[in-house]
Scaffold this motif. Structure first.
Motif, PDB file in Angstrom:
ATOM      1  N   GLY A  75     -11.982 -37.715 -26.129  1.00 35.51           N
ATOM      2  CA  GLY A  75     -11.365 -36.496 -26.035  1.00 35.51           C
ATOM      3  C   GLY A  75     -11.752 -35.577 -24.947  1.00 35.51           C
ATOM      4  O   GLY A  75     -11.984 -36.213 -24.008  1.00 35.51           O
ATOM      5  N   TYR A 101     -14.591 -30.979 -26.559  1.00 35.56           N
ATOM      6  CA  TYR A 101     -14.644 -31.380 -27.925  1.00 35.56           C
ATOM      7  C   TYR A 101     -15.952 -32.195 -27.919  1.00 35.56           C
ATOM      8  O   TYR A 101     -16.866 -32.062 -28.903  1.00 35.56           O
ATOM      9  CB  TYR A 101     -13.346 -32.328 -28.004  1.00 35.56           C
ATOM     10  CG  TYR A 101     -13.689 -33.441 -29.485  1.00 35.56           C
ATOM     11  CD1 TYR A 101     -13.100 -32.713 -30.537  1.00 35.56           C
ATOM     12  CD2 TYR A 101     -14.288 -34.571 -29.565  1.00 35.56           C
ATOM     13  CE1 TYR A 101     -13.155 -33.219 -31.808  1.00 35.56           C
ATOM     14  CE2 TYR A 101     -14.292 -34.990 -30.767  1.00 35.56           C
ATOM     15  CZ  TYR A 101     -13.804 -34.539 -31.831  1.00 35.56           C
ATOM     16  OH  TYR A 101     -13.835 -35.438 -33.113  1.00 35.56           O
ATOM     17  N   HIS A 106     -17.773 -35.328 -18.946  1.00 35.88           N
ATOM     18  CA  HIS A 106     -17.979 -35.657 -20.429  1.00 35.88           C
ATOM     19  C   HIS A 106     -19.518 -36.050 -20.784  1.00 35.88           C
ATOM     20  O   HIS A 106     -20.054 -35.583 -21.609  1.00 35.88           O
ATOM     21  CB  HIS A 106     -17.187 -36.953 -20.937  1.00 35.88           C
ATOM     22  CG  HIS A 106     -15.509 -36.542 -21.211  1.00 35.88           C
ATOM     23  ND1 HIS A 106     -14.912 -36.319 -20.085  1.00 35.88           N
ATOM     24  CD2 HIS A 106     -15.178 -36.317 -22.423  1.00 35.88           C
ATOM     25  CE1 HIS A 106     -13.695 -35.934 -20.832  1.00 35.88           C
ATOM     26  NE2 HIS A 106     -13.738 -35.998 -21.871  1.00 35.88           N
ATOM     27  N   LYS A 160      -9.137 -35.556 -20.296  1.00 38.18           N
ATOM     28  CA  LYS A 160      -9.291 -36.118 -21.806  1.00 38.18           C
ATOM     29  C   LYS A 160      -9.387 -37.514 -21.418  1.00 38.18           C
ATOM     30  O   LYS A 160      -8.782 -38.113 -20.681  1.00 38.18           O
ATOM     31  CB  LYS A 160      -8.019 -36.044 -22.605  1.00 38.18           C
ATOM     32  CG  LYS A 160      -7.485 -34.375 -23.230  1.00 38.18           C
ATOM     33  CD  LYS A 160      -6.458 -34.404 -24.079  1.00 38.18           C
ATOM     34  CE  LYS A 160      -6.684 -35.182 -25.444  1.00 38.18           C
ATOM     35  NZ  LYS A 160      -5.725 -35.035 -26.308  1.00 38.18           N
ATOM     36  N   ARG A 212      -9.852 -34.056 -29.563  1.00 33.82           N
ATOM     37  CA  ARG A 212      -9.641 -35.892 -29.430  1.00 33.82           C
ATOM     38  C   ARG A 212      -8.331 -35.990 -30.770  1.00 33.82           C
ATOM     39  O   ARG A 212      -8.599 -36.008 -31.785  1.00 33.82           O
ATOM     40  CB  ARG A 212     -10.845 -36.443 -29.945  1.00 33.82           C
ATOM     41  CG  ARG A 212     -10.633 -38.017 -29.855  1.00 33.82           C
ATOM     42  CD  ARG A 212     -11.932 -38.722 -30.072  1.00 33.82           C
ATOM     43  NE  ARG A 212     -12.390 -38.350 -31.381  1.00 33.82           N
ATOM     44  CZ  ARG A 212     -13.576 -38.917 -32.158  1.00 33.82           C
ATOM     45  NH1 ARG A 212     -14.412 -39.584 -31.145  1.00 33.82           N
ATOM     46  NH2 ARG A 212     -13.769 -38.605 -33.132  1.00 33.82           N
TER      47      ARG A 212
END
Length: 308
Positions: A181, A185, A152, A176, A210
């Motif tokens: 999210g 995303y 992320h 996730k 998300r």
């Protein structure tokens, strides 16, 4: 606490504005709000050497450790559990990272707020440091689902090479994190089309975002033509609805490129060529997409299935 502040893995005493101007941008961003809290009184000379890339000093300090305590010195930590390896990775010093690992540094050490050396590599964009960690057992996934994810962070910063390396070492492209999210995303939210393309090419689910907010919703809000085009090409659902029941078209800035693309798309259905490719890729499955080049197919067909 100021809005939008970024939490991070180490503390620093206040610095005059003139000195802050000399600090590299990536470090100022990473230090976030903690730049003015507490002190670094618990930081060791090893932390300083690793942070500043002083390899000779680092090796000298590591050599002072006796055979009985080997490894303990390399893992010396601050009150927030920041290790010298965290520092070396955040600053992108490959040689220091190699020296620390050789001395027994824990490649999966986590700070008080869950930051790992791998995460810091993705903050700084240091692919060299990241590869060293992965080759020495670094985990691509955090121990708990709510903790920060290196993937992320790479998507947020737009460090596409880090994204590619993490995925090649088994990172889940659909991982996730509740407050963030999916990686896709995040890359759409921060307008990093290169990261989005790598994720989708690897088999990331184009509609996982998300909650009810899809990557297409995020891309449309940013009015990013490249992102919207890419997502549509990989089968994004234009009729998905966010938490407020709105479709992507309803969020598009009037007259902007996103609105034009969505209106045009809804006016003409996907071609048979697109539908076949999406269906075949779905049947093959994400875990086997990497084997496409090995199939006895003409290069043109392989490229077609790979979205090349």
């Amino acid at each position: 606490m100021p809005s939008g502040a970024v939490r991070m893995s180490r503390k620093r005493a206040p610095e005059p504005a003139s000195q802050l101007g000399d600090v590299p941008e990536r470090k100022r961003v990473s230090w976030g709000i903690l730049i003015s809290q507490g002190s670094w009184a618990d930081r060791s000379p090893l932390h300083e050497a690793a942070s500043q890339g002083r390899l000779l000093a680092l090796r000298t300090l590591l050599a002072q450790v006796t055979p009985v305590t080997k490894g303990c010195h390399a893992n010396i930590a601050t009150i927030d559990h920041v290790t010298p390896l965290h520092e070396a990775c955040l600053s992108g010093h490959v040689a220091c990272v190699r020296a620390l690992i050789s001395a027994g540094a824990n490649v999966n050490a986590a700070t008080f707020d869950g930051i790992t050396p791998l995460y810091n590599c993705c903050s700084s964009g240091s692919v060299g440091c990241l590869e060293l960690l992965l080759q020495n057992g670094a985990h691509t996934r955090a121990r708990h689902a709510h903790l920060p994810s290196a993937l992320h962070e790479a998507c947020k910063r737009g460090n596409s090479q880090c994204v590619e390396s993490l995925l090649a070492h088994g990172a889940d492209p659909d991982l996730k994190v509740p407050q963030l999210g999916s990686p896709l995303y995040v890359s759409c939210l921060h307008r990093h089309a290169d990261c989005s393309k790598i994720l989708l090419h690897t088999g990331a689910n184009v509609n996982v975002g998300r909650g009810n907010d899809s990557p297409l919703h995020a891309a449309v809000r940013q009015d990013s033509r490249d992102q919207v085009t890419l997502l549509l090409d990989y089968g994004a659902n234009v009729n998905s609805r966010d938490e407020d029941g709105r479709r992507p078209l309803e969020l598009a800035p009037p007259g902007g490129p996103s609105q034009q693309l969505l209106v045009s798309f809804q006016g003409s259905p996907r071609t048979l060529c697109q539908l076949c490719r999406l269906r075949i890729r779905n049947v093959i499955g994400r875990s086997r997409l990497k084997h496409l080049p090995r199939l006895p197919l003409p290069p043109l067909l392989t490229q077609y299935l790979e979205h090349m």
